[in-house]
Design a protein around this motif. Sequence first.
Motif, PDB file in Angstrom:
ATOM      1  N   ALA A  46       0.813  -1.220   0.000  1.00 53.94           N
ATOM      2  CA  ALA A  46       0.000   0.000   0.000  1.00 53.94           C
ATOM      3  C   ALA A  46       0.847   1.270   0.000  1.00 53.94           C
ATOM      4  CB  ALA A  46      -0.937   0.006   1.207  1.00 53.94           C
ATOM      5  N   ARG A  47       2.075   1.170   0.503  1.00 56.08           N
ATOM      6  CA  ARG A  47       2.912   2.363   0.601  1.00 56.08           C
ATOM      7  C   ARG A  47       3.626   2.663  -0.711  1.00 56.08           C
ATOM      8  NH1 ARG A  47       6.379   3.322   5.943  1.00 56.08           N
ATOM      9  NH2 ARG A  47       6.924   5.071   4.595  1.00 56.08           N
ATOM     10  N   THR A  48       3.868   3.937  -0.930  1.00 56.55           N
ATOM     11  CA  THR A  48       4.675   4.368  -2.065  1.00 56.55           C
ATOM     12  C   THR A  48       6.071   4.669  -1.540  1.00 56.55           C
ATOM     13  OG1 THR A  48       2.751   5.326  -3.167  1.00 56.55           O
ATOM     14  CG2 THR A  48       4.928   6.060  -3.903  1.00 56.55           C
ATOM     15  N   TRP A  49       7.045   3.884  -1.984  1.00 52.85           N
ATOM     16  CA  TRP A  49       8.399   4.010  -1.463  1.00 52.85           C
ATOM     17  C   TRP A  49       9.202   4.920  -2.382  1.00 52.85           C
ATOM     18  CZ3 TRP A  49       8.605   1.878   3.212  1.00 52.85           C
ATOM     19  CH2 TRP A  49       7.723   0.836   3.506  1.00 52.85           C
ATOM     20  N   THR A  50       9.472   6.128  -1.925  1.00 52.12           N
ATOM     21  CA  THR A  50      10.252   7.077  -2.716  1.00 52.12           C
ATOM     22  C   THR A  50      11.318   7.711  -1.834  1.00 52.12           C
ATOM     23  OG1 THR A  50       8.711   8.890  -2.219  1.00 52.12           O
ATOM     24  CG2 THR A  50       8.304   7.613  -4.233  1.00 52.12           C
ATOM     25  N   GLY A  51      12.384   8.181  -2.476  1.00 54.98           N
ATOM     26  CA  GLY A  51      13.445   8.844  -1.740  1.00 54.98           C
ATOM     27  C   GLY A  51      14.772   8.144  -1.945  1.00 54.98           C
ATOM     28  N   PRO A  52      15.812   8.599  -1.253  1.00 52.38           N
ATOM     29  CA  PRO A  52      17.127   7.959  -1.354  1.00 52.38           C
ATOM     30  C   PRO A  52      17.048   6.490  -0.936  1.00 52.38           C
ATOM     31  CG  PRO A  52      17.274  10.075  -0.224  1.00 52.38           C
ATOM     32  CD  PRO A  52      15.820   9.767  -0.354  1.00 52.38           C
ATOM     33  N   VAL A  53      17.811   5.649  -1.610  1.00 46.80           N
ATOM     34  CA  VAL A  53      17.751   4.207  -1.353  1.00 46.80           C
ATOM     35  C   VAL A  53      17.977   3.866   0.122  1.00 46.80           C
ATOM     36  CG1 VAL A  53      18.876   1.991  -1.832  1.00 46.80           C
ATOM     37  CG2 VAL A  53      18.311   3.549  -3.707  1.00 46.80           C
ATOM     38  N   PRO A  54      19.009   4.399   0.787  1.00 41.63           N
ATOM     39  CA  PRO A  54      19.198   4.038   2.199  1.00 41.63           C
ATOM     40  C   PRO A  54      17.998   4.393   3.075  1.00 41.63           C
ATOM     41  CG  PRO A  54      21.183   5.058   1.328  1.00 41.63           C
ATOM     42  CD  PRO A  54      20.115   5.256   0.301  1.00 41.63           C
ATOM     43  N   GLU A  55      17.354   5.520   2.777  1.00 43.20           N
ATOM     44  CA  GLU A  55      16.186   5.932   3.556  1.00 43.20           C
ATOM     45  C   GLU A  55      15.007   5.002   3.302  1.00 43.20           C
ATOM     46  OE1 GLU A  55      13.854   8.324   6.146  1.00 43.20           O
ATOM     47  OE2 GLU A  55      16.022   8.092   5.841  1.00 43.20           O
ATOM     48  N   VAL A  56      14.797   4.628   2.049  1.00 31.91           N
ATOM     49  CA  VAL A  56      13.702   3.718   1.718  1.00 31.91           C
ATOM     50  C   VAL A  56      13.927   2.354   2.366  1.00 31.91           C
ATOM     51  CG1 VAL A  56      12.608   2.433  -0.169  1.00 31.91           C
ATOM     52  CG2 VAL A  56      13.060   4.878  -0.420  1.00 31.91           C
ATOM     53  N   VAL A  57      15.157   1.857   2.311  1.00 21.48           N
ATOM     54  CA  VAL A  57      15.471   0.564   2.929  1.00 21.48           C
ATOM     55  C   VAL A  57      15.186   0.609   4.424  1.00 21.48           C
ATOM     56  CG1 VAL A  57      17.373  -0.976   3.560  1.00 21.48           C
ATOM     57  CG2 VAL A  57      17.129  -0.197   1.197  1.00 21.48           C
TER      58      VAL A  57
END
Length: 200
Positions: free
Chosen positions: A74-85
Amino acid sequence: MPKIVDRDARRAELAGALWRVVYRDGAAAATVRSVAAEAGWSPGALRHYFTTQTELLAFAMEHVIDQATARFEARTWTGPVPEVVRQMLEEVLPLDRQRAREAEVWLLLAARTRTDPAAGTLMRRADDGVRRASDLAVRALAAHGSVAPGRDPALETARLHALLDGLTLHALLHPDLMPPERARAVLADHLDGLRHERPD
């Protein structure tokens, strides 16, 4: 004519009653008798579906897995890779009441794995999900250049999986020592440390 019973609808009704008990009173309170009372059923009627607390907890654990999957999708994962992880991995930690109740089910079911094969099978499914998330996290960070070249991906996946399980356990058993903000900080520090080579 005999009454036709929609077993899927009845199980969905029971799932609602089960999670009302778990959310309100904790996973340990989810017994055949308490869930039957919450659903407005007799214990005898409920035992047509679940005969033991372990079967109830297994049913609840299936719901936990489904809920966690739904949250991820359900979530939209956006942003810098380390932050998303980091944000993705936080989803498996008991950082709010709902996830804490879900983790209680995991812990109670884990305690039954040595004596109940059915519990063991379901726990392996849950553990496989966390292991896959750990592997995906390490691979994503490595592709981004956020894992030092000398680190072994398989070892780092195992370390991350163990950390997530450990943080979950400490947050459940010692919430005063491992509140959500500290669990987040420990996870973030571990992920940041992957940038550096391991000391000899």
